[in-house]
Scaffold this motif. Structure first.
Motif, PDB file in Angstrom:
ATOM      1  N   VAL B  36      -3.619   0.460   6.651  1.00  0.00           N
ATOM      2  CA  VAL B  36      -4.195   1.939   6.915  1.00  0.00           C
ATOM      3  C   VAL B  36      -5.212   1.662   8.035  1.00  0.00           C
ATOM      4  O   VAL B  36      -5.771   0.551   8.229  1.00  0.00           O
ATOM      5  CB  VAL B  36      -4.800   2.716   5.789  1.00  0.00           C
ATOM      6  CG1 VAL B  36      -3.712   3.147   4.776  1.00  0.00           C
ATOM      7  CG2 VAL B  36      -5.791   1.916   5.067  1.00  0.00           C
ATOM      8  N   HIS B  37      -5.661   2.870   8.735  1.00  0.00           N
ATOM      9  CA  HIS B  37      -6.600   2.601  10.034  1.00  0.00           C
ATOM     10  C   HIS B  37      -7.643   3.621   9.765  1.00  0.00           C
ATOM     11  O   HIS B  37      -7.814   4.546   9.098  1.00  0.00           O
ATOM     12  CB  HIS B  37      -5.766   3.204  11.302  1.00  0.00           C
ATOM     13  CG  HIS B  37      -4.482   2.447  11.453  1.00  0.00           C
ATOM     14  ND1 HIS B  37      -4.286   1.540  12.546  1.00  0.00           N
ATOM     15  CD2 HIS B  37      -3.272   2.539  11.061  1.00  0.00           C
ATOM     16  CE1 HIS B  37      -3.161   1.249  12.457  1.00  0.00           C
ATOM     17  NE2 HIS B  37      -2.586   1.649  11.859  1.00  0.00           N
ATOM     18  N   ALA B  38      -8.632   2.969  10.189  1.00  0.00           N
ATOM     19  CA  ALA B  38     -10.095   3.503   9.883  1.00  0.00           C
ATOM     20  C   ALA B  38     -10.778   3.986  11.200  1.00  0.00           C
ATOM     21  O   ALA B  38     -10.525   3.700  12.320  1.00  0.00           O
ATOM     22  CB  ALA B  38     -11.171   2.596   9.692  1.00  0.00           C
ATOM     23  N   ALA B  39     -11.293   5.083  11.070  1.00  0.00           N
ATOM     24  CA  ALA B  39     -12.025   5.763  11.994  1.00  0.00           C
ATOM     25  C   ALA B  39     -13.648   6.538  11.467  1.00  0.00           C
ATOM     26  O   ALA B  39     -13.416   6.361  10.168  1.00  0.00           O
ATOM     27  CB  ALA B  39     -11.469   7.149  12.732  1.00  0.00           C
ATOM     28  N   VAL B  64      -3.985  11.467   5.998  1.00  0.00           N
ATOM     29  CA  VAL B  64      -5.168  10.768   5.410  1.00  0.00           C
ATOM     30  C   VAL B  64      -4.941  10.139   3.852  1.00  0.00           C
ATOM     31  O   VAL B  64      -4.486  10.873   3.203  1.00  0.00           O
ATOM     32  CB  VAL B  64      -6.487  11.809   5.340  1.00  0.00           C
ATOM     33  CG1 VAL B  64      -7.716  11.139   4.603  1.00  0.00           C
ATOM     34  CG2 VAL B  64      -6.852  11.971   6.940  1.00  0.00           C
ATOM     35  N   VAL B  65      -5.418   8.879   3.827  1.00  0.00           N
ATOM     36  CA  VAL B  65      -5.431   8.259   2.610  1.00  0.00           C
ATOM     37  C   VAL B  65      -6.572   8.282   1.884  1.00  0.00           C
ATOM     38  O   VAL B  65      -6.586   8.745   0.644  1.00  0.00           O
ATOM     39  CB  VAL B  65      -4.859   6.778   2.876  1.00  0.00           C
ATOM     40  CG1 VAL B  65      -4.857   5.989   1.396  1.00  0.00           C
ATOM     41  CG2 VAL B  65      -3.593   6.804   3.499  1.00  0.00           C
ATOM     42  N   ARG B  66      -7.632   8.324   2.473  1.00  0.00           N
ATOM     43  CA  ARG B  66      -8.970   8.222   1.580  1.00  0.00           C
ATOM     44  C   ARG B  66     -10.050   8.515   2.754  1.00  0.00           C
ATOM     45  O   ARG B  66      -9.941   8.012   3.833  1.00  0.00           O
ATOM     46  CB  ARG B  66      -9.324   6.836   0.860  1.00  0.00           C
ATOM     47  CG  ARG B  66     -10.317   6.786  -0.062  1.00  0.00           C
ATOM     48  CD  ARG B  66     -10.074   7.569  -1.293  1.00  0.00           C
ATOM     49  NE  ARG B  66      -9.264   6.739  -2.150  1.00  0.00           N
ATOM     50  CZ  ARG B  66      -9.772   5.818  -3.053  1.00  0.00           C
ATOM     51  NH1 ARG B  66     -10.858   5.558  -3.203  1.00  0.00           N
ATOM     52  NH2 ARG B  66      -8.949   5.255  -3.947  1.00  0.00           N
ATOM     53  N   VAL B  67     -11.026   9.009   2.025  1.00  0.00           N
ATOM     54  CA  VAL B  67     -12.573   9.448   2.926  1.00  0.00           C
ATOM     55  C   VAL B  67     -13.671   8.773   2.220  1.00  0.00           C
ATOM     56  O   VAL B  67     -13.719   9.086   0.893  1.00  0.00           O
ATOM     57  CB  VAL B  67     -12.411  10.698   3.000  1.00  0.00           C
ATOM     58  CG1 VAL B  67     -13.813  10.768   3.818  1.00  0.00           C
ATOM     59  CG2 VAL B  67     -11.361  11.395   3.910  1.00  0.00           C
ATOM     60  N   PHE B  68     -14.447   8.077   2.924  1.00  0.00           N
ATOM     61  CA  PHE B  68     -15.364   7.389   2.195  1.00  0.00           C
ATOM     62  C   PHE B  68     -16.650   7.804   2.689  1.00  0.00           C
ATOM     63  O   PHE B  68     -17.059   8.433   3.619  1.00  0.00           O
ATOM     64  CB  PHE B  68     -15.663   5.768   2.160  1.00  0.00           C
ATOM     65  CG  PHE B  68     -14.534   5.289   1.169  1.00  0.00           C
ATOM     66  CD1 PHE B  68     -14.559   5.331  -0.031  1.00  0.00           C
ATOM     67  CD2 PHE B  68     -13.477   4.603   1.793  1.00  0.00           C
ATOM     68  CE1 PHE B  68     -13.576   4.736  -1.189  1.00  0.00           C
ATOM     69  CE2 PHE B  68     -12.272   4.082   1.096  1.00  0.00           C
ATOM     70  CZ  PHE B  68     -12.648   3.955  -0.337  1.00  0.00           C
ATOM     71  N   THR B  69     -17.800   8.013   1.848  1.00  0.00           N
ATOM     72  CA  THR B  69     -19.183   8.316   2.376  1.00  0.00           C
ATOM     73  C   THR B  69     -20.139   7.452   1.823  1.00  0.00           C
ATOM     74  O   THR B  69     -19.623   6.485   1.079  1.00  0.00           O
ATOM     75  CB  THR B  69     -19.573   9.827   1.893  1.00  0.00           C
ATOM     76  OG1 THR B  69     -19.800   9.815   0.519  1.00  0.00           O
ATOM     77  CG2 THR B  69     -18.518  10.976   2.430  1.00  0.00           C
ATOM     78  N   ALA B  70     -21.383   7.307   2.209  1.00  0.00           N
ATOM     79  CA  ALA B  70     -22.263   6.520   1.554  1.00  0.00           C
ATOM     80  C   ALA B  70     -22.416   6.448   0.119  1.00  0.00           C
ATOM     81  O   ALA B  70     -22.225   5.477  -0.627  1.00  0.00           O
ATOM     82  CB  ALA B  70     -23.686   6.850   1.799  1.00  0.00           C
ATOM     83  N   MET B  97     -23.606   0.271   4.592  1.00  0.00           N
ATOM     84  CA  MET B  97     -22.759   0.438   5.635  1.00  0.00           C
ATOM     85  C   MET B  97     -22.370   1.916   6.164  1.00  0.00           C
ATOM     86  O   MET B  97     -22.405   1.943   7.237  1.00  0.00           O
ATOM     87  CB  MET B  97     -21.119   0.246   4.765  1.00  0.00           C
ATOM     88  CG  MET B  97     -21.211  -1.073   4.218  1.00  0.00           C
ATOM     89  SD  MET B  97     -19.658  -1.357   3.147  1.00  0.00           S
ATOM     90  CE  MET B  97     -20.275  -0.675   1.500  1.00  0.00           C
ATOM     91  N   LEU B  98     -22.902   2.902   5.299  1.00  0.00           N
ATOM     92  CA  LEU B  98     -22.548   4.101   5.845  1.00  0.00           C
ATOM     93  C   LEU B  98     -23.999   4.889   5.646  1.00  0.00           C
ATOM     94  O   LEU B  98     -24.743   4.538   4.605  1.00  0.00           O
ATOM     95  CB  LEU B  98     -21.519   5.151   5.205  1.00  0.00           C
ATOM     96  CG  LEU B  98     -20.205   4.502   5.453  1.00  0.00           C
ATOM     97  CD1 LEU B  98     -19.103   5.330   4.415  1.00  0.00           C
ATOM     98  CD2 LEU B  98     -19.944   4.915   6.808  1.00  0.00           C
ATOM     99  N   MET B 261     -18.137  -4.437   7.726  1.00  0.00           N
ATOM    100  CA  MET B 261     -18.522  -4.390   6.345  1.00  0.00           C
ATOM    101  C   MET B 261     -17.839  -3.366   5.518  1.00  0.00           C
ATOM    102  O   MET B 261     -17.116  -3.357   4.539  1.00  0.00           O
ATOM    103  CB  MET B 261     -19.847  -4.197   5.932  1.00  0.00           C
ATOM    104  CG  MET B 261     -20.900  -5.285   6.506  1.00  0.00           C
ATOM    105  SD  MET B 261     -20.551  -6.819   6.013  1.00  0.00           S
ATOM    106  CE  MET B 261     -21.337  -7.076   4.467  1.00  0.00           C
ATOM    107  N   ALA B 262     -17.546  -2.019   6.151  1.00  0.00           N
ATOM    108  CA  ALA B 262     -17.019  -0.688   5.585  1.00  0.00           C
ATOM    109  C   ALA B 262     -15.513  -0.930   5.441  1.00  0.00           C
ATOM    110  O   ALA B 262     -14.984  -0.774   4.535  1.00  0.00           O
ATOM    111  CB  ALA B 262     -17.433   0.262   6.284  1.00  0.00           C
ATOM    112  N   VAL B 263     -14.944  -1.867   6.482  1.00  0.00           N
ATOM    113  CA  VAL B 263     -13.620  -2.123   6.308  1.00  0.00           C
ATOM    114  C   VAL B 263     -13.287  -2.904   5.214  1.00  0.00           C
ATOM    115  O   VAL B 263     -12.137  -2.854   4.498  1.00  0.00           O
ATOM    116  CB  VAL B 263     -13.115  -2.610   7.786  1.00  0.00           C
ATOM    117  CG1 VAL B 263     -11.864  -3.376   7.605  1.00  0.00           C
ATOM    118  CG2 VAL B 263     -13.042  -1.403   8.903  1.00  0.00           C
TER     119      VAL B 263
END
Lengths: 162, 783
Positions: B36-39, B64-70, B97-98, B261-263
């Motif tokens: 999957v690709h990150a933005a 969209v597969v997943r959304v992450f926040t801090a 990371m975030l 790091m987030a990846v």
């Protein structure tokens, strides 16, 4: 609302279904896995994505895949296999006219296009021809030398044939 | 007997052939199953509080597969803090990371979206509701230190990251007794690496085995193996970092970044490969920036023009947070320690203030600190020459440390084993035709053509030991390792920890190993950039590939040589000491006569070890690690000259020619050394004339694209002539020192002196980079 396109890439017929927003560079890299075409800026400034489109060097990042419908595309892979840039590849190798190699595709495309229209370019003309090719590693001089050497080889060969 | 047939030869790079054929293998080319690709959603503001972050619409977007926040991502990663113990008193806020609660620069990642394509991930970024309460951004370093200015971030008690002073006891007296004092203030702009391949990472965690593999466009894979293991609590042997072809690095790709790091975190969470490739805008607002110094400096001289002392105050602006794990202090630290380095100057005071503001971090980039120290020193030397009516060559002859006066310790405490400033100066004068150029300059001035000649001597830090980072507690390796083996068919393989980004590391290692084993470099296959298949080491940073990597390879090669000779001795019933390796065979040392081929040794040791005498070790693999000892660094030296023409009507500078005389010790490959220097020079000329990260007073970078940020291109760059002096270090058998920073170290200094030489008849002077046409016209009083 994807579009069907057919084009010739490195002599092979290709049929793909693409989104209208897909660039030619993304088509080549992602769909066809021709990863020798690189992306450095995606706005036509760095020259890493240059390909030959119907005989003209163009930025594959600025051409939509749908615009290439029905046309002939030559990438670095195709030019390599055809042997058309063998002399440039040799002079680049001899002169160490590349370091990381990321700009090299574009440099070879610009050099190929230059020498197709000018068999005896001056150093200034070579530098001008590279005005849209960014290289962070070499400082350019070795690239200018390599293109100049390839031009000399071609001229000498032509003289020898006369 | 060791053959030296290949060390010192201009061997071409085998790995260049792949690139010329369009067969490079970059991280950006990698596509893995299930990937999957990150933005990233980034802060549009330089500083503020996150009031609302709603990702629910983005999570529902197509692809969209997943959304992450801090809140959902940061807990699996231990925070990191970019401080080191040997920079006493330095401070910086912890990072993760975030962004958590507060955004600290325009571009700070706030949320991460993972989708089946990058385009879909970017589309979903548009659907994230991010409400930030704008706060006053601190955008200027001097203003940041004024009392009452808001703090750049939470977690610090002032905007001063670090301050230090170096001072010799005689400083004040030197200035009091000086016959002449020259002084100036300098501004060195903020610029950035602009590697043509942007930062790229593909993290691939396999939950079935607990194996994390990270394909990472970096120069320091072992460092990242350690970082990922530590921050995510994994055993390091379950973390594999692979750095394949890297499209330029120059120091920029050895720092820990939020996105990488987030990846990794996302891959750990999802159990599938995650890819992030920065687009060019993201590169400009998240890759480290470099330099950004304001320097006030003065130089004291006696009546004869002998330099007595320098007094320097450097304020450097490093962005919101110090980088990890090397910190953002190392650059300024080197600036104040390299001042005046080529000269016998006995006294010195250097003050350094490292200051936070709400911008992208700055940190180590090619020639860390050198261009600033060199430009300030050399500008003042030229100023002194002008005041004393001395030729710039003459004043340098009077002050450069004599070539027979080593070892020498600089006023800042650097220990120089042996340098060659005077030989370099003499050679420069010869190759550039200095006297003829001066005559031509005088002639052309009469015609209203303003040409300038600028000279800059320099010292470069190479072959660093643990003194750089390790002593401060950083888990940054200063040693390297190599495994050299003879294959069953008598070929050679070398796996080594130093890495390749196109400078030719693999080629020089092959040359060094070949000479220890009596084979040709093309018989030596070199593997780099994979923590699973090569020994752990520092890899590539601060100029160590040839000096430390080369020595590691040499010693590993010699160890294998001894093993081969021992087996050959057993087979031939000869004393190993009477045998040697040459031409792919074992030969009689005295006569050079062939006794047995390496292929035969490989065959016997591999397939018929039973025929060896009892107790004979059949190992054809040798391992060697090497850490530099002796001097803490192997300094190199050189001198550069720049020839320019300034159009005083337009302010445009034309670069006519550039010369470099360089002493990097023993040269392993002249072709590659010269191209390192040329590339380095242009990387120094870029920020001298073109490159600058422009910010507005709200902390927005206003030229974050390759259409607006000017990089040096072929049409503007001069031809560069190079000559060498060779003073090998005696600290190693090989004697090689580094050359990667040399070009960048002094190119800008030479160029600034050249421009000022051209402007001298008008009484104008420039001391700010980049030296844009507008700034030159301003110096001329035309605008």
């Amino acid at each position: 609302m994807k579009a069907d396109i057919t084009l010739t890439v490195n002599g092979e017929a290709v049929r793909e279904t693409v989104e209208p927003r897909t660039s030619l560079a993304d088509l080549l890299r992602d769909n066809l896995r021709l990863t020798g075409t690189h992306l450095g800026c995606e706005m036509g400034a760095c020259g890493a994505c240059l390909v030959m489109l119907d005989g003209v060097a163009v930025h594959a990042c600025l051409v939509l895949a749908v615009q290439a419908d029905g046309q002939k595309v030559e990438t670095i892979e195709g030019l390599n296999d055809s042997g058309l840039i063998k002399d440039l590849q040799e002079t680049f190798h001899d002169r160490n006219a590349l370091q990381c190699g990321f700009c090299t595709n574009g440099m070879l495309m610009s050099a190929y296009a230059l020498l197709a229209g000018n068999s005896d370019p001056s150093r200034d003309e070579i530098r001008d021809a590279l005005s849209g090719n960014y290289c962070r590693c070499t400082g350019y001089e070795a690239i200018v030398d390599a293109i100049s050497a390839a031009a000399d080889h071609r001229l000498n060969k032509a003289k020898g044939a006369q | 007997m060791t053959s030296t047939d290949h060390i010192g030869q201009s061997h071409r790079r085998e790995n260049a052939l792949r690139h010329l054929a369009g067969r490079g293998r970059f991280v950006t080319d990698l596509a893995l199953p299930r990937m999957v690709h990150a933005a990233f959603v980034r802060s549009p503001m330089a500083k503020g509080k996150i009031v609302e972050l709603d990702v629910s619409a983005a999570a529902e977007a197509p692809g969209v597969v997943r959304v992450f926040t801090a809140e959902t991502l940061n807990p699996i990663c231990a925070p990191w803090t970019g401080t080191l113990d040997h920079f006493a008193g330095m401070k910086s806020a912890p990072q993760n990371m975030l962004a958590e609660g507060q955004v600290l620069w325009a571009g700070h990642p706030v949320a991460m979206i993972l989708a089946h394509s990058r385009a879909e991930a970017e589309d979903a970024c548009e659907l994230v509701l991010l409400d930030i309460e704008d706060e006053e951004a601190v955008v200027d370093g001097d203003a940041a230190l004024v009392e009452g200015t808001p703090l750049v971030s939470e977690g610090i008690d002032s905007n001063l990251c670090f301050r230090t002073v170096l001072e010799t006891p005689g400083l004040d007296e030197a200035f009091a007794n000086a016959a002449h004092v020259v002084e100036d203030s300098f501004t060195f702009g903020r610029h950035t690496a602009v590697t043509l391949e942007p930062r790229a990472v593909v993290a691939d965690f396999d939950p079935s085995t607990g194996q994390l593999t990270v394909h990472h466009g970096t120069q320091t894979p072992y460092q990242f193996q350690d970082v990922y293991a530590h921050q995510f609590g994994l055993p390091d042997n379950k973390v594999r970092v692979i750095a394949p072809d890297v499209g330029g690095s120059f120091g920029m790709k050895l720092h820990v970044y939020n996105e990488e790091m987030a990846v990794v975190a996302a891959s750990l969470k999802l159990g599938r490969p995650v890819r992030f490739v920065a687009d060019r805008l993201e590169s400009f607002v998240s890759d480290v920036h470099a330099r950004d110094h304001r320097v006030s400096a003065r130089m004291a001289m006696d009546a004869q023009g002998t330099i007595l002392a320098m007094d320097v105050d450097d304020m450097t602006q490093i962005g919101a947070i110090s980088t990890y794990p090397r910190t953002s202090v190392a650059e300024g630290n080197q600036v104040i320690r390299l001042m005046g380095a080529p000269y016998t100057m006995p006294d010195y005071r250097g003050r350094l203030s490292v200051v936070f503001q709400n911008k992208v971090q700055t940190s180590q980039y090619r020639a860390v600190g050198h261009p600033i120290a060199c430009a300030v020193t050399e500008a003042l030397v030229d100023r002194a020459a002008e005041q004393l009516d001395l030729d710039p060559i003459e004043i340098r002859q009077r002050n450069l440390v004599a070539d027979d006066a080593y070892p020498h310790v600089s006023a800042t405490g650097y220990q120089f084993e042996k340098l060659s400033h005077h030989a370099a100066l003499a050679k420069l004068r010869e190759i550039m035709g200095y006297d003829a150029l001066r005559a031509e300059q005088a002639e052309l001035r009469k015609q209203g053509i303003y040409r300038g000649i600028g000279i800059a001597s320099f010292v470069e830090i190479t072959n660093p030991g643990a003194a750089f980072y390790g002593v401060g507690g950083a888990r940054v390796s200063a040693q390297d390792g190599a495994i050299v083996r003879l294959t069953p068919s008598g070929e050679v393989h070398c796996a080594i920890s130093v890495t390749e980004q196109g400078q030719g590391t693999e080629t020089i290692i092959a040359q060094v190993v070949a000479d220890q084993l009596g084979v040709t470099p093309d018989q030596v296959k070199v593997t780099t950039g994979d923590t699973d298949t090569t020994p752990s080491g520092g890899a590539t940073w601060a100029c160590r590939g040839a000096g430390i990597g080369g020595e590691t390879a040499l010693r590993a090669g010699r160890r294998l040589q001894a093993q081969i000779l021992a087996i050959a001795g057993a087979v031939l019933q000869a004393e190993p000491a009477t045998l040697a390796l040459a031409g792919g065979t074992v030969v009689d040392k005295a006569t050079g006569k062939e006794r047995i081929t390496l292929a035969e040794i490989g065959r016997i040791a591999t397939y018929r070890p039973d025929t060896l005498p009892e107790g004979c070790d059949n190992s054809l693999t040798a391992v060697q690690h090497f850490a530099p000892t002796g001097y803490p660094f192997d300094f190199t030296n050189g001198i550069q000259a720049s020839h320019v023409e300034v159009d005083i009507e337009t302010g445009v500078t034309r670069l006519l020619k550039h010369w470099v005389v360089e002493d990097c010790g023993r040269i392993i490959n002249p072709l590659l050394v010269d191209e390192q220097i040329r590339g380095g020079v242009v990387q120094g000329l870029g920020p001298a004339f073109f490159e600058e990260c422009m910010y507005d007073d709200m902390g927005q970078m206003t030229n974050a694209s390759l259409a607006d940020y000017l990089v040096p291109m072929a049409g503007e760059m001069p031809d560069i002539e190079i000559a060498h002096i060779e003073t090998p270090t005696l600290d190693t058998i090989l004697g090689a020192k580094g050359v990667g920073e040399a070009g960048t170290a002094a190119a800008g200094a030479a160029a600034m002196n050249a421009v000022n030489d051209a402007l001298r008849p008008m009484g104008a002077r420039i001391s700010q980079t980049p030296m844009t046409p507008l700034r030159i016209l301003t110096a001329l009083g035309h605008v």
